[in-house]
Design an enzyme around this catalytic site. Structure first.
Site, PDB file in Angstrom:
ATOM      1  NE  ARG A 190       1.317   3.760  -3.362  1.00  0.00           N
ATOM      2  CZ  ARG A 190       0.594   3.675  -2.112  1.00  0.00           C
ATOM      3  NH1 ARG A 190       0.773   2.886  -1.652  1.00  0.00           N
ATOM      4  NH2 ARG A 190      -0.359   4.602  -2.069  1.00  0.00           N
TER       5      ARG A 190
ATOM      6  CB  SER B  97       0.041   9.416  -5.365  1.00  0.00           C
ATOM      7  OG  SER B  97      -0.848   9.547  -4.254  1.00  0.00           O
TER       8      SER B  97
ATOM      9  CD  GLU C  90       2.174   5.491  -6.734  1.00  0.00           C
ATOM     10  OE1 GLU C  90       1.347   5.620  -7.585  1.00  0.00           O
ATOM     11  OE2 GLU C  90       1.637   5.812  -5.505  1.00  0.00           O
TER      12      GLU C  90
HETATM   13  P1  FAD Z   1      -1.448  -0.203 -15.179  1.00  0.00           P
HETATM   14  O1  FAD Z   1      -1.295   1.282 -14.916  1.00  0.00           O
HETATM   15  O2  FAD Z   1      -2.065  -0.604 -16.253  1.00  0.00           O
HETATM   16  O3  FAD Z   1      -0.016  -0.635 -14.844  1.00  0.00           O
HETATM   17  C1  FAD Z   1       0.718  -0.385 -13.978  1.00  0.00           C
HETATM   18  C2  FAD Z   1       2.060  -1.167 -13.743  1.00  0.00           C
HETATM   19  O4  FAD Z   1       1.925  -2.384 -13.401  1.00  0.00           O
HETATM   20  C3  FAD Z   1       2.918  -1.088 -15.077  1.00  0.00           C
HETATM   21  O5  FAD Z   1       4.395  -1.225 -14.901  1.00  0.00           O
HETATM   22  C4  FAD Z   1       2.437  -2.416 -15.816  1.00  0.00           C
HETATM   23  O6  FAD Z   1       3.518  -2.821 -16.810  1.00  0.00           O
HETATM   24  C5  FAD Z   1       2.324  -3.489 -14.629  1.00  0.00           C
HETATM   25  N1  FAD Z   1       1.083  -4.344 -14.812  1.00  0.00           N
HETATM   26  C6  FAD Z   1       0.051  -4.023 -14.805  1.00  0.00           C
HETATM   27  N2  FAD Z   1      -0.562  -5.393 -15.107  1.00  0.00           N
HETATM   28  C7  FAD Z   1       0.294  -6.283 -14.871  1.00  0.00           C
HETATM   29  C8  FAD Z   1       0.156  -7.714 -15.055  1.00  0.00           C
HETATM   30  N3  FAD Z   1      -0.975  -8.455 -14.849  1.00  0.00           N
HETATM   31  N4  FAD Z   1       1.437  -8.510 -14.848  1.00  0.00           N
HETATM   32  C9  FAD Z   1       2.443  -7.968 -14.620  1.00  0.00           C
HETATM   33  N5  FAD Z   1       2.747  -6.311 -14.600  1.00  0.00           N
HETATM   34  C10 FAD Z   1       1.510  -5.704 -14.765  1.00  0.00           C
HETATM   35  N6  FAD Z   1      -2.617   3.152  -5.928  1.00  0.00           N
HETATM   36  C11 FAD Z   1      -2.519   2.934  -4.616  1.00  0.00           C
HETATM   37  O7  FAD Z   1      -1.612   2.022  -4.326  1.00  0.00           O
HETATM   38  N7  FAD Z   1      -3.197   3.388  -3.714  1.00  0.00           N
HETATM   39  C12 FAD Z   1      -4.301   4.349  -3.969  1.00  0.00           C
HETATM   40  O8  FAD Z   1      -4.873   4.784  -2.897  1.00  0.00           O
HETATM   41  C13 FAD Z   1      -4.301   4.880  -5.352  1.00  0.00           C
HETATM   42  N8  FAD Z   1      -5.264   5.673  -5.736  1.00  0.00           N
HETATM   43  C14 FAD Z   1      -5.382   6.253  -7.136  1.00  0.00           C
HETATM   44  C15 FAD Z   1      -6.273   6.902  -7.322  1.00  0.00           C
HETATM   45  C16 FAD Z   1      -6.450   7.380  -8.684  1.00  0.00           C
HETATM   46  C17 FAD Z   1      -7.653   8.427  -9.040  1.00  0.00           C
HETATM   47  C18 FAD Z   1      -5.711   6.703  -9.598  1.00  0.00           C
HETATM   48  C19 FAD Z   1      -5.799   7.278 -11.116  1.00  0.00           C
HETATM   49  C20 FAD Z   1      -4.579   5.849  -9.365  1.00  0.00           C
HETATM   50  C21 FAD Z   1      -4.603   5.605  -8.032  1.00  0.00           C
HETATM   51  N9  FAD Z   1      -3.656   4.653  -7.676  1.00  0.00           N
HETATM   52  C22 FAD Z   1      -3.447   4.098  -6.337  1.00  0.00           C
HETATM   53  C23 FAD Z   1      -2.687   3.829  -8.698  1.00  0.00           C
HETATM   54  C24 FAD Z   1      -3.215   2.662  -9.303  1.00  0.00           C
HETATM   55  O9  FAD Z   1      -4.603   2.530  -9.121  1.00  0.00           O
HETATM   56  C25 FAD Z   1      -2.874   1.406  -8.935  1.00  0.00           C
HETATM   57  O10 FAD Z   1      -1.152   1.503  -9.187  1.00  0.00           O
HETATM   58  C26 FAD Z   1      -3.307   0.211  -9.789  1.00  0.00           C
HETATM   59  O11 FAD Z   1      -2.876  -1.046  -9.100  1.00  0.00           O
HETATM   60  C27 FAD Z   1      -2.975   0.210 -11.215  1.00  0.00           C
HETATM   61  O12 FAD Z   1      -3.576  -0.783 -11.958  1.00  0.00           O
HETATM   62  P2  FAD Z   1      -3.862  -0.578 -13.409  1.00  0.00           P
HETATM   63  O13 FAD Z   1      -4.427  -1.892 -14.073  1.00  0.00           O
HETATM   64  O14 FAD Z   1      -4.341   0.650 -13.877  1.00  0.00           O
HETATM   65  O15 FAD Z   1      -2.391  -0.625 -14.063  1.00  0.00           O
HETATM   66  N1  EPU Z   2      -1.413  17.028   2.439  1.00  0.00           N
HETATM   67  C1  EPU Z   2      -1.014  18.582   2.439  1.00  0.00           C
HETATM   68  N2  EPU Z   2      -1.339  19.078   0.854  1.00  0.00           N
HETATM   69  C2  EPU Z   2      -1.771  18.169  -0.107  1.00  0.00           C
HETATM   70  C3  EPU Z   2      -1.691  16.876   0.159  1.00  0.00           C
HETATM   71  C4  EPU Z   2      -1.603  16.227   1.329  1.00  0.00           C
HETATM   72  O1  EPU Z   2      -0.720  19.327   3.080  1.00  0.00           O
HETATM   73  O2  EPU Z   2      -2.058  18.924  -1.163  1.00  0.00           O
HETATM   74  C5  EPU Z   2      -1.013  16.695   3.622  1.00  0.00           C
HETATM   75  C6  EPU Z   2      -2.293  16.134   4.205  1.00  0.00           C
HETATM   76  O3  EPU Z   2      -3.049  17.059   4.804  1.00  0.00           O
HETATM   77  C7  EPU Z   2      -1.825  14.873   5.170  1.00  0.00           C
HETATM   78  C8  EPU Z   2      -0.681  14.250   4.336  1.00  0.00           C
HETATM   79  O4  EPU Z   2      -0.285  15.380   3.372  1.00  0.00           O
HETATM   80  O5  EPU Z   2      -1.398  15.645   6.532  1.00  0.00           O
HETATM   81  C9  EPU Z   2      -0.941  13.194   3.739  1.00  0.00           C
HETATM   82  O6  EPU Z   2      -2.126  13.533   2.779  1.00  0.00           O
HETATM   83  P1  EPU Z   2      -3.061  12.248   2.571  1.00  0.00           P
HETATM   84  O7  EPU Z   2      -3.636  11.566   3.722  1.00  0.00           O
HETATM   85  O8  EPU Z   2      -3.899  12.800   1.315  1.00  0.00           O
HETATM   86  O9  EPU Z   2      -2.119  11.050   1.684  1.00  0.00           O
HETATM   87  P2  EPU Z   2      -1.094  10.976   0.687  1.00  0.00           P
HETATM   88  O10 EPU Z   2       0.028  10.621   1.479  1.00  0.00           O
HETATM   89  O11 EPU Z   2      -1.083  12.228  -0.235  1.00  0.00           O
HETATM   90  C10 EPU Z   2      -1.321   8.593   0.321  1.00  0.00           C
HETATM   91  C11 EPU Z   2      -1.054   7.589  -0.995  1.00  0.00           C
HETATM   92  C12 EPU Z   2      -2.357   7.601  -1.442  1.00  0.00           C
HETATM   93  C13 EPU Z   2      -3.301   6.907  -0.612  1.00  0.00           C
HETATM   94  C14 EPU Z   2      -3.337   7.866   0.519  1.00  0.00           C
HETATM   95  C15 EPU Z   2      -4.445   7.338   1.586  1.00  0.00           C
HETATM   96  C16 EPU Z   2       1.234   7.560  -1.792  1.00  0.00           C
HETATM   97  C17 EPU Z   2       2.037   8.007  -2.820  1.00  0.00           C
HETATM   98  N3  EPU Z   2      -0.071   8.140  -1.924  1.00  0.00           N
HETATM   99  O12 EPU Z   2      -1.536   9.996  -0.289  1.00  0.00           O
HETATM  100  O13 EPU Z   2      -2.356   6.537  -2.890  1.00  0.00           O
HETATM  101  O14 EPU Z   2      -4.730   6.892  -1.317  1.00  0.00           O
HETATM  102  O15 EPU Z   2      -2.159   7.928   1.001  1.00  0.00           O
HETATM  103  O16 EPU Z   2      -3.868   6.247   2.219  1.00  0.00           O
HETATM  104  O17 EPU Z   2       1.593   6.836  -0.823  1.00  0.00           O
HETATM  105  C18 EPU Z   2      -1.874   6.725  -4.996  1.00  0.00           C
HETATM  106  O18 EPU Z   2      -0.820   5.936  -4.891  1.00  0.00           O
HETATM  107  O19 EPU Z   2      -2.189   7.083  -6.346  1.00  0.00           O
HETATM  108  C19 EPU Z   2      -2.525   6.835  -3.842  1.00  0.00           C
HETATM  109  C20 EPU Z   2      -3.773   8.002  -4.383  1.00  0.00           C
END
Ligand code: FAD
Ligand code: EPU
Length: 336
Positions: free
Chosen positions: A153, A223, A319
């Site tokens: 991240r 997250s 994050e």
């Molecule tokens: P924004 O929120 O608009 O910007 C994020 C940051 O990047 C800001 O600091 C912004 O200034 C900068 N930025 C944006 N665009 C640019 C650019 N073109 N040049 C320079 N800087 C820029 N993330 C994960 O890694 N894994 C996941 O599984 C995951 N699951 C998610 C699930 C949900 C339901 C949600 C809501 C979010 C999740 N995220 C996850 C976080 C998010 O999807 C990512 O961080 C995504 O890359 C953000 O994209 P955005 O365009 O919305 O960025």
């Molecule tokens: N867990 C719990 N309780 C909860 C949530 C999680 O006990 O309420 C336990 C799960 O059972 C599991 C562990 O925690 O043993 C990890 O949970 P999970 O697999 O759901 O993943 P996470 O660590 O919570 C991360 C990323 C997610 C990504 C998933 C899958 C970060 C901060 N988050 O979540 O990314 O989708 O793994 O790879 O690294 C995001 O960045 O926004 C995001 C959603």
């Protein structure tokens, strides 16, 4: 004044002074970067806590170009393209490699910023290089993978180049020889079957839908905290005390803990402060389901950090990028 409420998925009420939409990267030459500014994609990883006193620059350039080489594809994608739509489009074209990253919201341009990752794959694994606008030099530059300094991240865009570089195009390198990545817990049962990339994507989407709220239906930013990385000694002490605590080795010295598990074990699932709530299916996600505001969110962040720290002596760092009236909080909110 321009409302930002519909421009970030946590949907707090906030305005900015001016919104500029970049549909062609050359437009960046005309932006006044001397005033406070914030670069925005689809707002799924940033939260505007209150009115931002400056210009929001939204990346909205479009274009996908796939080049086929002998052993791999090079996929050139404009920063404003939607990540999930790209994943689906490539799968339809028979190009695999992004399936574990299906359904991650946001733009291509933001993907390198926090090196998006899920289900055992991160952007760095499929990344070739990117192009962007160096704000100090007012020139376009190409950065290769090592220059991006990807980590968990993390990248150079959250460190030395924060607020100094606008990503305008990302180039992905996807080998033709496909190897499924099925080591992450919930994907392991696919290991003994013949699967194709579309089936892996379907499974990833099914798991994600069961745990993560859809921002269209329930405001959230994914997250909220990073999974904390601690020393092996700290992890060992905690594991002796909490035998079912999940841990993920990082290297010989460090171990990653699951922030969601820590928050749940601290008794905070479902906890509410004003309009903000800890999501009941995934404690690492905060939802704004009753029109919360920035103060309530800050109170929730501090309360979670303090409660988890008091119980486990582990510090949680947001994050999500938190934006105040004059810009981003430098290191998120430290625990009190
Ligand atoms: P924004 O929120 O608009 O910007 C994020 C940051 O990047 C800001 O600091 C912004 O200034 C900068 N930025 C944006 N665009 C640019 C650019 N073109 N040049 C320079 N800087 C820029 N993330 C994960 O890694 N894994 C996941 O599984 C995951 N699951 C998610 C699930 C949900 C339901 C949600 C809501 C979010 C999740 N995220 C996850 C976080 C998010 O999807 C990512 O961080 C995504 O890359 C953000 O994209 P955005 O365009 O919305 O960025
Ligand atoms: N867990 C719990 N309780 C909860 C949530 C999680 O006990 O309420 C336990 C799960 O059972 C599991 C562990 O925690 O043993 C990890 O949970 P999970 O697999 O759901 O993943 P996470 O660590 O919570 C991360 C990323 C997610 C990504 C998933 C899958 C970060 C901060 N988050 O979540 O990314 O989708 O793994 O790879 O690294 C995001 O960045 O926004 C995001 C959603």
């Amino acid at each position: 004044m321009q409302s930002l409420q519909s421009l970030h998925t946590f949907a707090l009420p906030a305005n900015c002074q001016k919104l500029v939409r970049i549909t062609m990267s050359e437009q960046l030459h005309t932006v006044d970067f001397c005033q406070p500014f914030f670069i925005l994609g689809e707002g799924s990883n940033c939260v505007f806590l209150n009115d931002f006193e400056g210009t929001v620059i939204q990346m909205a350039n479009r274009g996908i170009d796939v080049k086929e080489l002998d052993d791999y594809y090079l996929v050139h994608v404009a920063a404003g393209e939607n990540w999930h739509q790209l994943v689906m489009k490539l799968l339809e074209m028979g190009i695999a490699g992004l399936e574990n990253l299906a359904l991650i919201p946001g733009t291509i341009g933001a993907a390198p910023v926090q090196n998006i990752g899920a289900y055992g794959v991160e952007l760095a694994d499929v990344f070739s290089h990117l192009v962007g606008f160096n704000i100090d030099e007012q020139t376009f530059e190409t950065l290769d993978k090592s220059a991006c300094q990807f980590g968990y991240r993390d990248s150079v865009f959250k460190q030395a180049l924060q607020g100094r570089f606008v990503i305008t195009e990302v180039v992905l390198k996807l080998p033709k020889q496909w190897q499924p990545v099925l080591e992450y817990g919930p994907l392991r049962d696919l290991q003994n079957t013949e699967v194709d990339a579309k089936q892996v994507a379907q499974r990833v989407m099914q798991i994600r839908r069961s745990k993560l709220p859809d921002p269209e239906l329930c405001a959230n930013a994914g997250s909220f905290f990073k999974n904390p990385v601690v020393s092996r000694e700290v992890a060992k002490t905690l594991c002796e005390r909490y035998q079912n605590m999940p841990t993920y080795p990082v290297d010989d010295e460090k171990v990653k803990l699951a922030a969601g598990w820590l928050i749940e074990q601290a008794g905070l699932k479902g906890h509410r402060i004003g309009g903000i709530r800890v999501y009941d299916k995934q404690a690492l996600v905060l939802v704004n389901d009753e029109q919360g505001d920035g103060e309530e969110l800050l109170a929730m962040i501090t309360y979670i950090q303090k409660t988890v720290f008091d119980k486990f002596m582990v510090e949680l760092i947001p994050e999500v990028r938190l934006i105040g009236c004059s810009g981003e909080f430098s290191k998120g909110v430290e625990h009190g």
